[in-house]
Motif scaffolding. Structure first.
Motif, PDB file in Angstrom:
ATOM      1  N   LYS A   1      -0.839  12.007  -6.853  1.00  0.00           N
ATOM      2  CA  LYS A   1      -2.264  12.333  -6.700  1.00  0.00           C
ATOM      3  C   LYS A   1      -2.439  13.542  -5.790  1.00  0.00           C
ATOM      4  O   LYS A   1      -3.246  14.439  -6.083  1.00  0.00           O
ATOM      5  N   LEU A   2      -1.688  13.593  -4.713  1.00  0.00           N
ATOM      6  CA  LEU A   2      -1.784  14.720  -3.791  1.00  0.00           C
ATOM      7  C   LEU A   2      -1.244  15.991  -4.427  1.00  0.00           C
ATOM      8  O   LEU A   2      -1.841  17.071  -4.295  1.00  0.00           O
TER       9      LEU A   2
ATOM     10  N   ASP B   1      -1.191  16.723  -7.566  1.00  0.00           N
ATOM     11  CA  ASP B   1      -2.177  17.173  -8.558  1.00  0.00           C
ATOM     12  C   ASP B   1      -3.305  17.946  -7.890  1.00  0.00           C
ATOM     13  O   ASP B   1      -3.753  18.975  -8.405  1.00  0.00           O
ATOM     14  N   GLU B   2      -3.778  17.451  -6.724  1.00  0.00           N
ATOM     15  CA  GLU B   2      -4.859  18.148  -6.024  1.00  0.00           C
ATOM     16  C   GLU B   2      -4.393  19.536  -5.573  1.00  0.00           C
ATOM     17  O   GLU B   2      -5.115  20.534  -5.763  1.00  0.00           O
TER      18      GLU B   2
ATOM     19  N   GLN C   1      -3.735  21.915  -8.620  1.00  0.00           N
ATOM     20  CA  GLN C   1      -4.988  22.304  -9.254  1.00  0.00           C
ATOM     21  C   GLN C   1      -5.703  23.356  -8.414  1.00  0.00           C
ATOM     22  O   GLN C   1      -6.248  24.333  -8.950  1.00  0.00           O
ATOM     23  N   ALA C   2      -5.690  23.185  -7.093  1.00  0.00           N
ATOM     24  CA  ALA C   2      -6.340  24.165  -6.220  1.00  0.00           C
ATOM     25  C   ALA C   2      -5.676  25.524  -6.333  1.00  0.00           C
ATOM     26  O   ALA C   2      -6.349  26.564  -6.360  1.00  0.00           O
TER      27      ALA C   2
ATOM     28  N   LYS D   1     -10.167  23.018   0.754  1.00  0.00           N
ATOM     29  CA  LYS D   1     -10.504  22.322  -0.492  1.00  0.00           C
ATOM     30  C   LYS D   1      -9.669  21.066  -0.712  1.00  0.00           C
ATOM     31  O   LYS D   1      -9.933  20.299  -1.648  1.00  0.00           O
ATOM     32  N   LEU D   2      -8.656  20.856   0.104  1.00  0.00           N
ATOM     33  CA  LEU D   2      -7.697  19.768  -0.136  1.00  0.00           C
ATOM     34  C   LEU D   2      -8.087  18.534   0.666  1.00  0.00           C
ATOM     35  O   LEU D   2      -7.485  18.194   1.691  1.00  0.00           O
ATOM     36  N   ARG D   3      -9.095  17.818   0.185  1.00  0.00           N
ATOM     37  CA  ARG D   3      -9.605  16.649   0.899  1.00  0.00           C
ATOM     38  C   ARG D   3      -8.579  15.519   0.932  1.00  0.00           C
ATOM     39  O   ARG D   3      -8.443  14.814   1.928  1.00  0.00           O
ATOM     40  N   TYR D   4      -7.854  15.341  -0.162  1.00  0.00           N
ATOM     41  CA  TYR D   4      -6.884  14.245  -0.181  1.00  0.00           C
ATOM     42  C   TYR D   4      -5.687  14.551   0.726  1.00  0.00           C
ATOM     43  O   TYR D   4      -5.118  13.648   1.337  1.00  0.00           O
TER      44      TYR D   4
ATOM     45  N   GLU E   1      -7.090   6.783   0.768  1.00  0.00           N
ATOM     46  CA  GLU E   1      -8.436   6.775   0.198  1.00  0.00           C
ATOM     47  C   GLU E   1      -9.482   6.287   1.190  1.00  0.00           C
ATOM     48  O   GLU E   1     -10.671   6.627   1.061  1.00  0.00           O
TER      49      GLU E   1
END
Length: 542
Positions: free
Chosen positions: A353-354, A356-357, A360-361, A380-383, A446
């Motif tokens: 999940k991280l 992917d974030e 994608q950024a 932009k990387l909240r996760y 989360e």
């Protein structure tokens, strides 16, 4: 020697004989405890031994043992570590009162022998509350660690993150194709703070140490010694035993201090000479109109000293603060990154999940930033931020925050705390408190996405003290803003450029993948007990 080694030392056979004789002597002379409401209102205390008090209860991982004791005796306990009365706070409410409501009463520090010997007795972290501490904190907060100064080191962080990736790519593989990620992270953290403190001059180091390995070893020895407790600090009548129990300790301290002091003298002299050549100017033109961009910590501190902005701030003060920065920045950064990678390896869906974030950024960035990770992506990387915050909740680098000392008689959750009492805040226990956190022992980043962006340094500005890895109030860590970008950029870069897994041959006899062993090793900070060895597979965008 950490607290666990101290316990083993004082229970050695020779000292047990001396202890037995002393117990008989002191038992006969012991007066009955005084009566009155003040005594009854002291915090509850477990049973302890005469003279040694509760030292033998702490074990090899004191933060864990103190959490267990708090479950039996309450969130505020009174311990006696030898002759040192110590209150332990293990709840968010107790932390809030000690670090906010009654912050001034809890704002001092006890004298620590190793800090006095290695940090000139003039540093910021261990200084008792008073005018010198206020001066040193002003210098650090306003001049060294302001948002503008932190931003000025962006290029340093990005260059060292790229060097970290090169180390991963070219690291000699161990059996199973693994590389030593722990060593790479230590090198990264050390390089960032060294360049921020000293600048880019390659001449600042140890003679014959072109690769910087000797310097890293010296700083590792410095950090290990700084986390060493001596018997005499807790049991003064056993001070004679320090030389017996820790042979060579004084020589190690003297040798390490001599090397670091010589290095700092060389660095400061070099900076002064350059300033002389520039006509006394401490600022270095970066060529873009902003003459602050290339000033390192030594430049900034010399500006403060030479202008007399802080009266009495001299060369010794400069050296002490620089060593503070090295100790705090290196340990916090690499231990947090190590724990974060270990947790992500043990929770593959969270890692994917991280990744992917992050990927994608990078894919949606402008042409200048596409295909790589820079600090421009981090907002932009909240996760990513949630992962690091969850890591700090579960694995606070200093689980027992640097102990405070009360300046005056005060209270904590209704209990009396006399002046001169040492106070430990168990940030590790607070972060795992099941009454404060749902599924407190689980790695769930989360949870930090539910309340908006996951910030690090807002503690002390609000009433939520469930998360205090950096402390709060007057004695809170002023370097959070410096450490966080270093951690975020390194973790994002590692996860963007590589896929990670455990080596098969090192786990379960080569019979398949397992999990990282999360056992802890106590020291100046608490880190993984075993070296983190992982297999890195390069990844590139499709």
């Amino acid at each position: 020697m950490d607290v666990s080694s101290l316990v083993a030392a004082v229970l050695s056979p020779i000292l047990l004989v001396a202890l037995f004789i002393s117990i008989l002597f002191f038992t006969k002379r012991r007066s009955p405890p005084p009566s009155g409401s003040d005594v009854r209102r002291l915090p509850p205390s477990p049973w302890g031994l005469p003279l040694l008090g509760h030292l033998p209860l702490l074990g090899p991982l004191p933060h864990r043992k103190l959490k267990s004791l708090a479950e039996a005796h309450g969130p505020v306990m009174l311990l006696r570590l030898g002759r040192v009365p110590t209150v332990v706070a293990s709840s968010a409410a107790a932390a809030h009162e000690a670090m906010k409501t009654r912050d001034l009463a809890f704002a001092s520090r006890a004298r620590v022998r190793m800090a006095d010997r290695l940090l000139y007795g003039r540093d910021l972290v261990f200084a008792p509350y008073g005018e010198y501490w206020r001066q040193a904190r002003r210098v650090s907060v306003l001049h060294l660690l302001s948002p503008r100064r932190v931003l000025a080191f962006r290029a340093v962080r990005e260059q060292e993150a790229a060097a970290l990736l090169d180390r991963v790519r070219h690291s000699p593989p161990a059996p199973g194709g693994a590389m030593n990620l722990s060593d790479a992270l230590i090198s990264y953290a050390n390089a960032v703070i060294k360049r921020a403190a000293f600048g880019d001059d390659k001449g600042y180091g140890i003679e014959g140490d072109e690769g910087g390995e000797k310097l890293r070893e010296v700083f590792a020895e410095f950090e290990g010694l700084l986390g060493t407790a001596t018997v005499g600090e807790f049991v003064p009548w056993l001070a004679w035993a320090d030389s017996y129990l820790m042979p060579g300790l004084d020589a190690r301290v003297a040798r390490t201090f001599e090397v670091l002091d010589g290095l700092l003298e060389k660095v400061i002299a070099g900076h002064r000479e350059r300033r002389r050549r520039l006509g006394g100017a401490g600022r270095i033109d970066a060529g873009d109109g902003d003459d602050d961009d290339r000033r390192d910590f030594v430049d900034v501190l010399l500006d403060v000293s030479d202008t007399g902005e802080e009266a009495g701030f001299d060369t010794i003060g400069i050296k002490a603060i620089i060593l503070d920065m090295f100790g705090a920045a290196t340990d916090t950064t690499y231990t947090t990154l190590e724990w974060a990678m270990a947790e992500l390896i043990n929770h593959p869906p969270k890692m994917r999940k991280l990744q992917d974030e992050i990927r994608q950024a990078a894919a949606t960035a402008t042409a200048n930033g596409a295909g790589r990770i820079t600090e421009a992506h981090l907002g932009k990387l909240r996760y990513l931020r949630a992962v690091l915050k969850e890591t700090l909740r579960l694995h606070a680098p200093v689980p027992l925050l640097v102990p405070r000392e009360t300046l005056q008689d005060t209270e904590l959750l209704g209990y009396r705390v006399p002046a001169g009492t040492r106070v430990m805040i168990n940030a590790w226990a607070i972060g795992r408190d099941p009454t404060a956190w749902e599924r407190a022992e689980e790695f769930l980043p989360e949870r930090f996405l539910e309340d908006g962006p996951a910030e690090y340094a807002v503690v002390g500005q609000n009433d939520d003290f469930r998360f205090v890895p950096f402390g709060a109030g007057r004695r809170g860590c002023p370097g959070v803003g410096f450490a966080v970008p270093s951690m975020e950029l390194a973790l994002a870069s590692l996860l963007y450029n590589f896929d990670w897994e455990l080596p098969r041959q090192e786990y379960q006899g080569g019979g398949g993948l397992s999990k990282v062993d999360m056992s802890e090793l106590n020291g100046l900070s608490v880190r993984l007990k075993t070296t983190l060895r992982l297999v890195a597979t390069p990844w590139s965008p499709p």
